[in-house]
Design a protein around this motif. Structure first.
Motif, PDB file in Angstrom:
ATOM      1  N   PRO A 130      53.297  13.399 -43.083  1.00 49.07           N
ATOM      2  CA  PRO A 130      52.766  12.083 -43.465  1.00 49.07           C
ATOM      3  C   PRO A 130      53.205  10.934 -42.551  1.00 49.07           C
ATOM      4  N   ARG A 131      54.127  11.186 -41.637  1.00 49.11           N
ATOM      5  CA  ARG A 131      54.641  10.068 -40.829  1.00 49.11           C
ATOM      6  C   ARG A 131      53.588   9.405 -39.943  1.00 49.11           C
ATOM      7  N   PRO A 132      52.701  10.177 -39.289  1.00 45.65           N
ATOM      8  CA  PRO A 132      51.670   9.474 -38.504  1.00 45.65           C
ATOM      9  C   PRO A 132      50.834   8.528 -39.362  1.00 45.65           C
ATOM     10  N   VAL A 133      50.487   8.963 -40.566  1.00 45.42           N
ATOM     11  CA  VAL A 133      49.719   8.085 -41.455  1.00 45.42           C
ATOM     12  C   VAL A 133      50.560   6.864 -41.838  1.00 45.42           C
ATOM     13  N   ALA A 134      51.829   7.090 -42.127  1.00 44.37           N
ATOM     14  CA  ALA A 134      52.709   5.969 -42.494  1.00 44.37           C
ATOM     15  C   ALA A 134      52.817   4.983 -41.327  1.00 44.37           C
ATOM     16  N   GLU A 135      52.933   5.518 -40.115  1.00 47.24           N
ATOM     17  CA  GLU A 135      53.026   4.652 -38.939  1.00 47.24           C
ATOM     18  C   GLU A 135      51.700   3.914 -38.705  1.00 47.24           C
ATOM     19  N   LEU A 136      50.605   4.620 -38.906  1.00 50.66           N
ATOM     20  CA  LEU A 136      49.287   3.980 -38.776  1.00 50.66           C
ATOM     21  C   LEU A 136      49.189   2.814 -39.757  1.00 50.66           C
ATOM     22  N   ILE A 137      49.660   3.028 -40.980  1.00 50.08           N
ATOM     23  CA  ILE A 137      49.608   1.964 -41.989  1.00 50.08           C
ATOM     24  C   ILE A 137      50.544   0.818 -41.590  1.00 50.08           C
ATOM     25  N   ARG A 138      51.695   1.169 -41.026  1.00 49.68           N
ATOM     26  CA  ARG A 138      52.610   0.115 -40.567  1.00 49.68           C
ATOM     27  C   ARG A 138      51.921  -0.770 -39.530  1.00 49.68           C
ATOM     28  N   GLN A 139      51.260  -0.131 -38.566  1.00 49.49           N
ATOM     29  CA  GLN A 139      50.606  -0.916 -37.514  1.00 49.49           C
ATOM     30  C   GLN A 139      49.451  -1.742 -38.089  1.00 49.49           C
ATOM     31  N   TRP A 140      48.696  -1.106 -38.942  1.00 51.81           N
ATOM     32  CA  TRP A 140      47.516  -1.751 -39.522  1.00 51.81           C
ATOM     33  C   TRP A 140      47.921  -2.940 -40.394  1.00 51.81           C
ATOM     34  N   SER A 141      49.032  -2.778 -41.126  1.00 49.18           N
ATOM     35  CA  SER A 141      49.411  -3.815 -42.087  1.00 49.18           C
ATOM     36  C   SER A 141      50.325  -4.875 -41.493  1.00 49.18           C
ATOM     37  N   SER A 142      50.917  -4.599 -40.302  1.00 50.57           N
ATOM     38  CA  SER A 142      51.842  -5.568 -39.714  1.00 50.57           C
ATOM     39  C   SER A 142      51.055  -6.806 -39.332  1.00 50.57           C
ATOM     40  N   LEU A 143      51.316  -7.871 -40.022  1.00 51.20           N
ATOM     41  CA  LEU A 143      50.697  -9.147 -39.696  1.00 51.20           C
ATOM     42  C   LEU A 143      49.181  -9.102 -39.724  1.00 51.20           C
ATOM     43  N   HIS A 144      48.624  -8.201 -40.505  1.00 50.38           N
ATOM     44  CA  HIS A 144      47.183  -8.190 -40.692  1.00 50.38           C
ATOM     45  C   HIS A 144      46.805  -9.547 -41.295  1.00 50.38           C
ATOM     46  N   PRO A 145      46.018 -10.371 -40.576  1.00 53.62           N
ATOM     47  CA  PRO A 145      45.810 -11.745 -41.047  1.00 53.62           C
ATOM     48  C   PRO A 145      45.225 -11.788 -42.454  1.00 53.62           C
ATOM     49  N   GLU A 146      44.414 -10.796 -42.749  1.00 51.39           N
ATOM     50  CA  GLU A 146      43.760 -10.804 -44.052  1.00 51.39           C
ATOM     51  C   GLU A 146      44.748 -10.493 -45.186  1.00 51.39           C
ATOM     52  N   PHE A 147      45.824  -9.774 -44.854  1.00 51.04           N
ATOM     53  CA  PHE A 147      46.730  -9.309 -45.908  1.00 51.04           C
ATOM     54  C   PHE A 147      48.115  -9.951 -45.827  1.00 51.04           C
ATOM     55  N   ALA A 148      48.245 -11.053 -45.093  1.00 47.40           N
ATOM     56  CA  ALA A 148      49.551 -11.686 -44.950  1.00 47.40           C
ATOM     57  C   ALA A 148      49.909 -12.516 -46.179  1.00 47.40           C
ATOM     58  N   PHE A 149      48.896 -12.948 -46.925  1.00 46.21           N
ATOM     59  CA  PHE A 149      49.163 -13.746 -48.126  1.00 46.21           C
ATOM     60  C   PHE A 149      48.443 -13.131 -49.313  1.00 46.21           C
ATOM     61  N   LEU A 150      48.949 -12.011 -49.742  1.00 48.25           N
ATOM     62  CA  LEU A 150      48.367 -11.322 -50.892  1.00 48.25           C
ATOM     63  C   LEU A 150      48.811 -12.046 -52.164  1.00 48.25           C
TER      64      LEU A 150
END
Ligand code: SF4
Lengths: 557, 113
Positions: free
Chosen positions: A142-162
């Motif tokens: 699962p680590r590649p998926v976890a890393e993919l999510i880390r990259q995708w979610s890091s400072l994602h402008p749409e999800f920075a202020f949930l």
């Protein structure tokens, strides 16, 4: 291990420089505390009871020996010589100074670590199975998926202020070791029932805290290349429709609960529909690129069984007892996964001294290809140990107080920092864990009782996962005193369940005896081979209430 | 902190030092790490004066999380009545080697739970 690319590296360095500037402006008076607080929180710096606290992200619980040594250096130079591993697989320092925080972040950046997104209403550090990539029962790492999510979610402008903080977990094995159903969103790598194809099941709406909820399956099967489009659809539904008017109703679990599972699924489908084709070749390519970093280690070709290990087991009862709890089946023949307990009897759960960190880093280099893991149960893992080396490793761990033979047993207690450190706490957790561990210290008795998870939180926020403890303990304040509510029948596995409250709160002194009565009741009523949680599920929590009431009556007397 | 929400005397002013995060106590002039040296407000006028000091000290960026805490006087030293502030004053109960309890052992003996 995953290594930062230039973009990551530059980004983390820039963040350190920005924070250095922000701290300076706070000190100079350009920023008020109100202005500064969100900035420091975005960098993992909290103010607790006695001091600041720095929370450092350990992405999906993976650490190198070099990183652990850097943490030891920080503990000595800028803290009080120890750190605390959390249920989010992170590490916290309890005594850093504001003026030192930028220098600490700089040292972290040197070993590709940071504190970004360890606080605030953003997507937090993604957690994963601590045995990822090595467990024999794994479908896919699962680590590649976890890393993919880390990259995708890091400072994602749409999800920075949930609307609220957001926690994601990933698991790729048949057994759920990542408490998937207690997360806002969870990704489970599965094989399609008919085609056998590997893909993703997505859960949403789990979470503990004030209103505990068990996550539900919202996407039955997303094929490869379709993960991020599905996750984005879930996030968009939540971001647009999650409540922002009330902090206590802002988590995704409330939205899923309020509109119901069918409606939530329909909204995800509508969102996907609106976005067009959900397959993304870039996702497949990026996952393949990331996966090369986690490629299978160079294991030696070994026989599945190890004679030296078997001989040592037969000759040394303490070693055998330790091995019975610490070892898990490895993918590679002749290797074992070793869980190292950070729960010495009477010690604060999850704490580790800088000396232990350095010694452990050396052992990881010597016996585990320089790698270690942090588990959500606040223990450490050496993922690549040759069975031939187990006895030597056990002896070496023992020299540093790290060979407690209690993984998964009653004294392997999860406890949040509670009122000994945490500014939000309503009661202490650590002393309760210590008192229970002392009461059940006898190794033979612990092994006789068998698998049993006790989880303790110092307030309703439930960082100690008490709702999903076989026995959960929640510290509250009652009439100016610390008071402890006991729940029974919680379960953190794939059969997740929220524990049932047994009765009125107990004092700290009464709590260990109450736990003992529950355990005695189990021992008296278990069927042959039945674990604690199995007996609780068979008889129902109500059956245990009598044993518990004995203590409450005692209290009233 | 409004006057209405102020605790009854005797009370002291405690806070965290901005730069260190360390718990500090207001003495008659400035701040101290020694709880025995804390200024004790014995009247509600004095408590209100302390509240004003708290606001000013925060504005001057000396401290954060300033709060007025009601205390019992034990052996002449102020011991917060509520267990939360008592832990804040003493240090983590599970680490007697850290915090004020380690620095000021006789205070800890007098004020401890
Ligand atoms: S559960 Fe409460 S007391 Fe424990 S760490 Fe979380 S916020 Fe603090």
């Amino acid at each position: 291990m995953y290594r930062y690319d230039e973009f990551d590296e530059r980004f983390v360095r820039e963040r350190v420089a920005q924070f250095r500037d922000q701290v300076q402006r706070r000190i100079d008076g350009a920023l008020t505390e109100e202005e500064f607080r969100p900035l420091r929180l975005q960098n993992g710096l909290y103010l607790q009871l006695h001091a600041y606290m720095l929370r450092i992200a350990v992405p999906y619980g993976v650490l190198s020996s070099r990183q652990l040594r850097a943490l030891a250096t920080i503990a000595d130079r800028y803290d009080r010589g120890y750190g605390h591993f959390t249920t989010r697989q992170n590490l916290q320092f309890n005594w850093p100074k504001l003026r030192d925080a930028p220098d600490i972040l700089e040292l972290l950046a040197d070993v590709q670590m940071h504190t970004i997104q360890t606080s605030g209403n953003c997507i937090r550090n993604t957690t994963a199975d601590q045995f990822a990539g090595v467990a024999a029962d794994e479908i896919e790492d699962p680590r590649p998926v976890a890393e993919l999510i880390r990259q995708w979610s890091s400072l994602h402008p749409e999800f920075a202020f949930l609307p609220r903080k957001f926690k994601i977990a990933v698991n790729g094995a048949t057994e759920d070791r990542a408490v998937l159903k207690a997360h806002d969103v969870a990704v489970r790598i599965i094989r399609h029932a008919e085609t056998g194809e590997t893909g993703y099941q997505i859960l949403a709406g789990g979470g503990l805290g004030r209103t505990p909820m068990i996550g539900k399956i919202v996407v039955d099967f997303a094929p490869k290349g379709h993960l991020l489009s599905h996750l984005e659809a879930v996030m968009r539904v939540y971001n647009a429709q999650g409540r922002r008017d009330n902090k206590y109703k802002a988590r995704i679990k409330i939205l899923v609960h309020e509109i119901g599972l069918p409606e939530f699924k329909a909204r995800i489908a509508a969102e996907l529909e609106a976005e067009g084709p959900s397959f993304r070749q870039e996702e497949v390519d990026e996952l393949a690129r990331i996966a090369t970093f986690f490629a299978r280690k160079e294991y030696e070709t070994l026989a599945p069984h190890s004679r030296p290990y078997e001989r040592a087991r037969a000759a040394n009862r303490d070693f055998a007892q330790w091995a019975d709890t610490a070892l898990f089946a490895h993918k590679a023949d002749g290797y074992a996964i070793v869980t190292v307990s950070l729960k010495p009897i009477g010690g604060p759960p999850g704490d580790m001294t800088s000396d232990q960190m350095r010694a452990f880093a050396d052992l990881a280099d010597r016996y585990s290809l320089g790698e270690l893991r942090v588990s959500h149960a606040q223990n450490l893992v050496l993922p690549h140990v040759k069975k031939d080396d187990l006895f030597a490793l056990w002896r070496a761990l023992g020299e540093h107080g790290l060979s407690t033979a209690n993984v998964g047993l009653i004294t392997d207690i999860i406890a949040c920092p509670g009122l000994d450190y945490c500014a939000l706490a309503t009661a202490r957790s650590i002393p309760i864990a210590q008192a229970i561990a002392q009461r059940f210290a006898d190794p033979a008795r612990q092994h006789d009782i068998g698998p049993l998870n006790i989880k303790i939180s110092g307030c309703i926020n439930a960082c100690g996962h008490h709702h999903v403890g076989h026995i959960g303990i929640l510290g509250l304040e009652k009439s100016g005193r610390e008071s402890y509510q006991i729940t029974l029948g919680g379960d953190a596995s794939w059969n997740a369940a929220i524990g049932e409250l047994l009765g009125p709160g107990l004092t700290a002194d009464e709590t260990p005896a109450a736990i003992e009565r529950l355990v005695d009741f189990y021992l008296a009523h278990r069927l042959s081979g039945e674990t604690f949680i199995e007996t609780v599920k068979r008889l129902g929590a109500g059956a245990f209430k009598g044993a518990f009431a004995g203590v409450s009556r005692h209290e009233a007397a | 902190m409004t006057a209405a929400s102020l605790p009854p005397p005797p009370a002291i002013l405690i806070a965290n030092d901005l730069l260190d995060g360390d718990v500090v106590f207001r003495k008659s002039d400035g701040w101290t790490r020694d709880p025995r040296a804390a200024f004790i407000a014995y009247t509600s006028d004095e408590t209100q004066a302390l509240a004003l000091v708290a606001r000013e000290a925060e504005a001057r960026r000396e401290v954060v999380e300033a709060s007025i805490v009601d205390v019992d006087i034990r052996d002449g030293a102020p011991a917060p009545r509520h267990f939360r502030e008592r832990f804040k004053t003493l240090g983590p109960s599970v680490r007697p080697d850290l915090g004020k309890q380690a620095q000021f052992p006789d205070y800890a003996r007098a004020a401890g739970a």
